[in-house]
Structure formats: structure tokens, C-alpha cells
Scaffold this active site. Structure first.
Site, short mmCIF file in Angstrom:
data_model
loop_
_atom_site.label_atom_id
_atom_site.label_comp_id
_atom_site.label_asym_id
_atom_site.label_seq_id
_atom_site.Cartn_x
_atom_site.Cartn_y
_atom_site.Cartn_z
N LYS A 12 -89.72 72.48 -24.03
CA LYS A 12 -89.45 71.80 -22.92
C LYS A 12 -87.90 70.51 -23.14
O LYS A 12 -87.13 70.19 -22.62
CB LYS A 12 -90.61 70.49 -22.60
CG LYS A 12 -91.74 72.20 -21.54
CD LYS A 12 -92.68 71.13 -21.76
CE LYS A 12 -93.75 71.93 -21.29
NZ LYS A 12 -95.00 71.31 -20.59
N LYS B 270 -107.17 70.49 10.36
CA LYS B 270 -107.62 70.62 8.89
C LYS B 270 -108.16 72.69 9.32
O LYS B 270 -108.33 72.96 10.12
CB LYS B 270 -108.89 69.93 9.30
CG LYS B 270 -109.95 69.91 7.93
CD LYS B 270 -111.51 69.27 8.42
CE LYS B 270 -112.23 69.89 6.89
NZ LYS B 270 -113.35 69.32 7.81
N ASN C 8 -104.21 66.16 -10.08
CA ASN C 8 -104.62 66.52 -11.58
C ASN C 8 -105.53 65.96 -11.73
O ASN C 8 -105.58 64.63 -11.16
CB ASN C 8 -104.04 66.83 -12.40
CG ASN C 8 -102.45 65.76 -12.42
OD1 ASN C 8 -102.84 64.29 -12.93
ND2 ASN C 8 -101.28 66.08 -11.88
N LYS D 217 -85.35 70.72 -20.99
CA LYS D 217 -84.69 69.91 -20.03
C LYS D 217 -84.14 68.36 -19.88
O LYS D 217 -83.69 67.46 -19.79
CB LYS D 217 -85.75 69.30 -19.50
CG LYS D 217 -87.19 70.45 -18.97
CD LYS D 217 -88.34 69.68 -18.68
CE LYS D 217 -89.49 70.50 -17.81
NZ LYS D 217 -89.79 69.86 -16.84
N PHE E 109 -92.37 63.94 -21.22
CA PHE E 109 -93.32 63.77 -22.14
C PHE E 109 -93.70 65.16 -21.78
O PHE E 109 -93.91 66.20 -20.85
CB PHE E 109 -94.46 63.16 -21.15
CG PHE E 109 -94.73 61.65 -21.76
CD1 PHE E 109 -93.62 60.77 -21.58
CD2 PHE E 109 -95.88 60.91 -22.44
CE1 PHE E 109 -93.84 59.44 -22.24
CE2 PHE E 109 -95.63 59.84 -23.12
CZ PHE E 109 -94.98 59.17 -22.68
N ASP F 292 -97.32 71.23 -10.96
CA ASP F 292 -95.41 72.29 -10.27
C ASP F 292 -95.61 72.46 -9.51
O ASP F 292 -94.54 73.39 -9.04
CB ASP F 292 -96.00 73.26 -11.71
CG ASP F 292 -95.49 72.32 -12.95
OD1 ASP F 292 -95.35 71.11 -12.94
OD2 ASP F 292 -96.56 72.50 -13.68
O1 PMT Z 1 -102.19 59.13 -17.22
P1 PMT Z 1 -103.21 59.48 -18.38
O2 PMT Z 1 -104.08 59.76 -18.14
O3 PMT Z 1 -102.90 58.11 -18.59
O4 PMT Z 1 -102.40 60.82 -19.12
C1 PMT Z 1 -101.13 60.73 -19.99
C2 PMT Z 1 -100.71 61.91 -19.87
C3 PMT Z 1 -101.34 62.55 -20.65
C4 PMT Z 1 -100.62 62.47 -17.98
C5 PMT Z 1 -99.64 61.73 -20.41
O5 PMT Z 1 -98.95 61.41 -21.54
C6 PMT Z 1 -98.37 62.77 -20.14
O6 PMT Z 1 -98.34 63.38 -21.48
N1 PMT Z 1 -97.80 63.11 -19.14
C7 PMT Z 1 -96.27 64.33 -18.38
C8 PMT Z 1 -97.44 65.08 -18.30
C9 PMT Z 1 -97.39 66.89 -18.26
O7 PMT Z 1 -97.81 66.58 -16.65
O8 PMT Z 1 -96.87 66.80 -18.61
P2 PMT Z 1 -95.99 68.69 -18.19
O9 PMT Z 1 -95.63 69.04 -20.14
O10 PMT Z 1 -96.31 69.36 -17.31
O11 PMT Z 1 -94.70 68.66 -17.98
C10 PMT Z 1 -93.49 67.57 -18.67
C11 PMT Z 1 -92.66 66.94 -18.52
O12 PMT Z 1 -91.62 67.07 -17.39
C12 PMT Z 1 -93.17 65.74 -17.98
O13 PMT Z 1 -92.55 64.28 -18.58
C13 PMT Z 1 -93.76 65.45 -16.91
O14 PMT Z 1 -93.23 64.37 -16.02
C14 PMT Z 1 -91.74 66.31 -16.78
N2 PMT Z 1 -91.96 67.24 -14.47
C15 PMT Z 1 -93.31 68.26 -14.80
C16 PMT Z 1 -92.75 69.38 -13.79
C17 PMT Z 1 -92.30 68.01 -12.39
N3 PMT Z 1 -92.19 68.80 -10.84
N4 PMT Z 1 -91.43 67.08 -13.00
C18 PMT Z 1 -91.65 66.92 -13.50
O15 PMT Z 1 -90.23 66.26 -13.75
#
Ligand code: PMT
Length: 407
Positions: free
Chosen positions: A337, A289, A210, A341, A323, A279
Site C-alpha cells: 500500500k 426507505k 465500519n 499509494k 495507514f 471502499d
Molecule cells: O478509529 P479507531 O477505532 O481508533 O481505529 C484506528 C484505525 C484502526 C482505524 C487506524 O489505526 C487505521 O488503521 N486506519 C486506516 C484504516 C483503513 O481504512 O485502512 P485500509 O488499509 O483499508 O486503507 C489504507 C489507507 O487508504 C488508509 O490510510 C485509508 O485512510 C486510505 N483510504 C482507503 C480507502 C479509500 N477509499 N480512501 C482512502 O484514502
């Protein structure tokens, strides 16, 4: 702090007097350096009156001493004696000089000799600000560690409305104070930060990932270390320097990130989950490949471990800050979330606004806590956003300790 204020030759030079006054009133020890251009807009006497010090106006001006030798090396002495250099207004010319290392006056020579923190507050005409040359110079300076206070939008002295105004001097003084690392409120904490994207292999040469650059997570790690924490940064593949005094653990996949997080959970007191974790991962990765064919390729994807959700179950009394990156329904999704979580706090950002969120140097966030309170921060530089997030975490820690003490 001992601070040098460098005043560039722009119409906004008059606002530097307000900045010098604000910094002096906040207890900083201020030395002013003016370029030749700045002296066309405002008299050195104004700054001398505000600081009670002689203003430096040239490389070979009569310095504090009449002695020629000490005058010739004055820029070295000023560089050594001061901890922070703030340049306001930083004109396009000054940014270009600093970026290429030109040293043809006191301020540009001082910049080269200076080893402390540098804050640049650019101000100029909108077209000059937007010019690729100015933006490239800024990027160079940013990468070199200079902290930039972005100009405001508004009416400019050249008669147009656009980006390029020097911000309110109080905002520049706030930025300086933020960098003055007067806060040591994370001393004794062990902060684990996850940052950047993960990469999930499709075959030995391709992957799904991503747009996360890691900038938000790295800014958090740097800020926590500045504020006294021991910091463990678990990072996906990014192109950023490791912040000083931060322990880095590099990973690629979501599974590797999960393993690294849980290997360090025991020693951690605060977790900041800013990484953009994939995810899904590809269920079967071929050893060779994948060959290109003319037919549609379907891939079977399995869910990756949800690290944040697992942390929610196993965190004990650690503070867990999640986040959420959303493109719609920001607050509803963030609250959902945070609850499922089991986070203590959640930082939500919209990631479909140009110039904010993914990849950008700036962000705008809502910081939600379980008490129901929401604090807005930005739009601002990610370093500033990181400080605001840590302020909320520190406040939550204090409140929880107060509750424990009365229990
Ligand atoms: O890296 P930059 O370019 O500076 O951008 C910053 C950012 C936009 C990436 C950052 O501010 C941000 O939003 N990070 C969270 C991105 C994310 O994956 O969001 P989500 O809504 O998909 O996930 C929610 C939370 O679950 C996040 O804390 C993520 O780390 C966590 N997660 C998600 C999936 C997974 N399999 N395991 C996780 O722990």
C-alpha cells in the site's frame, strides 16, 4: 514542569519514591502529597529527602505555615502552583473518589481543584482492576481527559499473577514527559488528519460503515496541536470531544471526505490518513426507505474514490502518511500500500487482536518509511502511539530538509 506526585495507599507506594527521583532528576519541580494509607507503606521522610520539600500528608496537617487559614486553603494553592498531577499508585479507592468527585482528604480535594493535566497510574489486585466498577470509573476519568498509564502484568504482592502491577517508574516518568509538551517540533506545520469511519447510505435511514471510533486520529490531531502545529481534522461520525486548538470538519461519506481533503490540501504541509474510509458505496440510493421482502436483496456497490492514492499523485512536497488496517500479512500489505499509494510513511496495524486497533484505547503499530526502515510502537495507549508516530514524521522531515540543504 511543576508536578505534584500523589501517592496512594497500596503496596506499590514504595515505587513512587523511584518515580519522584526520576522526575526530579529530569529537572521537574516535584511536590509530594501522600494519602493516609500511603503513609502506612512508606515514610513521608523518604519523599522529603528526595524532593527537599515538606510532604503534604493531610487536609489540615501543619502546612508550610502555622497559620490555620493558609492550611485550610493549601489544596487550592497547590492546585494553582502546579501544572501536572500524577497519581501513583492510583488505588481503586482513589479512582472511585476522583470519578464521583468525593473530596475527603488532601489528594481527592486537590484533584477537584486541579485544572492542569492529570496522569493516573493504577495499581491493584487483578480482580479489583477487572471489576466493572473500577473499569467504569477509569472510563469516566479517561473521558474527562485524564491520561492513564495502564498497569503491567506480572506477579502481585497478593500472591497471584495478573494485571495490576505498577509499571516501571521510568515508564511513568516517560509518560509524564510526553505530556509535558516540551516538544514544539511541529511549529509552522499545517497538519491535516482524517479520522473515524465514513457512512455510505443504503437508503434514507440505513448505511454501511465500519468499527472505527476515531480515537487514533483524534489522538494524532491532539498530539500535533500540542507540538505546535495548526491542525485540520476531517472526521467521520464519531462520539469524541474535539481536541483543543484543532479545526474540525465533519463529513459522512468517502466522497465528502475527499472533497474536504482537497479543499484544504493547498495550505497543508503534512497529511495523516488514519480514517477508515469505506471502499464501496451503494450505486443507487432510493429516495424512500427500502421495503422488507421475503426474498434476497442484492446491492450494487461502486468503488469510492481512493483519497490516499489521489493524494499520492497530487501531494507535491507535502509529507503523506497512510495507514493500513490488516487482519493478515501485515508487513507485505503495508509495504504494497505504501508503494502503490506513494506514501512517504505508512502506519500498519493488525485489527483482529482483541483490545487493540479498532475502537480500543490502545494500539500496536509498525511505522514503515520509504527508506526501508520500520519502527515498532506499542502496545500502548493511542496517545502514546500518536506521539511515537509524530516522532518518526518529525525525524523524516528533518532528514529530508538535510538532504535538500546539501543538494
Ligand atoms: O478509529 P479507531 O477505532 O481508533 O481505529 C484506528 C484505525 C484502526 C482505524 C487506524 O489505526 C487505521 O488503521 N486506519 C486506516 C484504516 C483503513 O481504512 O485502512 P485500509 O488499509 O483499508 O486503507 C489504507 C489507507 O487508504 C488508509 O490510510 C485509508 O485512510 C486510505 N483510504 C482507503 C480507502 C479509500 N477509499 N480512501 C482512502 O484514502
Amino acid at each position: 514542569m511543576r508536578i505534584v506526585v500523589g501517592v496512594g495507599g497500596g503496596i506499590a507506594a514504595y515505587k513512587a519514591a523511584e518515580l519522584v527521583r526520576a522526575l526530579s532528576q529530569r529537572g521537574h519541580d516535584v511536590q509530594v502529597v501522600m494519602t493516609k494509607g500511603a503513609q502506612e507503606f512508606i515514610q513521608p521522610l523518604t519523599f522529603a529527602a528526595l524532593t527537599g520539600r515538606k510532604v503534604i500528608t493531610g487536609l489540615f496537617s501543619q502546612s508550610s505555615s502555622q497559620d490555620t487559614l493558609s492550611s485550610a486553603v493549601e489544596h487550592i494553592a497547590v492546585a494553582k502552583d502546579n501544572e501536572l498531577l500524577v497519581v501513583a499508585p492510583a488505588t481503586a479507592d482513589l479512582l472511585a473518589k476522583f470519578a464521583v468527585g468525593l473530596a475527603d482528604d488532601f489528594l481527592s480535594t486537590l484533584y477537584l481543584a486541579f485544572t492542569g493535566k492529570v496522569v493516573l497510574s493504577p495499581a491493584m489486585n487483578t480482580a479489583m482492576w477487572e471489576h466493572p466498577a473500577t473499569q467504569a470509573n477509569l472510563e469516566t476519568l479517561r473521558k474527562r481527559g485524564c491520561s492513564i498509564v495502564d498497569p503491567d502484568e506480572g506477579w502481585l504482592a497478593c500472591g497471584v499473577t495478573g494485571t495490576g502491577r505498577l509499571p516501571d517508574p521510568v515508564r511513568i516518568a516517560d509518560h509524564v514527559d510526553m505530556l509535558a509538551h516540551t516538544k514544539t517540533d511541529f511549529t509552522g506545520e499545517v497538519v491535516l488528519v482524517t479520522a473515524g469511519p465514513t457512512q455510505e447510505a443504503l437508503d434514507p435511514v440505513r448505511y454501511i460503515s465500519n468499527r472505527s471510533s476515531g480515537k487514533m486520529g483524534y489522538a494524532l490531531a491532539a498530539a500535533a496541536a500540542r507540538r505546535g502545529a495548526r491542525v485540520i481534522l476531517i472526521s467521520g461520525p464519531v462520539n469524541l470531544p474535539v481536541p483543543p486548538h484543532v479545526q474540525i470538519i465533519s463529513i459522512k461519506t468517502a466522497q465528502e471526505m475527499r472533497n474536504a481533503v482537497f479543499a484544504h490540501l493547498e495550505e497543508t504541509t503534512i497529511i495523516l490518513k488514519s480514517a477508515a474510509v469505506a471502499d464501496y458505496y451503494v450505486a443507487h440510493i432510493p429516495e424512500q426507505k427500502r421495503k422488507k421482502t421475503a426474498t434476497r436483496l442484492s446491492l450494487e456497490l461502486d468503488p469510492t474514490p481512493d483519497i490516499l492514492a489521489e493524494l499520492g499523485q497530487k501531494k507535491g512536497d507535502r509529507l503523506l502518511i497512510g495507514f493500513a488496517a490488516e487482519t493478515e500479512n501485515l508487513m507485505e500489505e503495508a509495504r504494497r500500500k505504501m508503494n502503490i499509494k506513494k506514501c512517504d510513511m505508512l502506519v500498519a496495524n493488525l485489527v483482529n487482536t482483541s483490545g487493540l486497533g479498532f475502537e480500543s484505547d490502545r494500539n500496536e503499530v509498525e511505522i514503515l518509511s520509504r527508506s526501508g526502515q520500520t519502527v515498532h510502537a506499542g502496545p500502548a495507549d493511542k496517545n502514546e502511539i500518536a506521539e511515537r508516530i509524530l516522532d518518526q514524521v518529525a525525524m523524516l522531515r528533518l532528514n529530508l530538509r538535510a538532504v535538500d540543504a546539501t543538494a
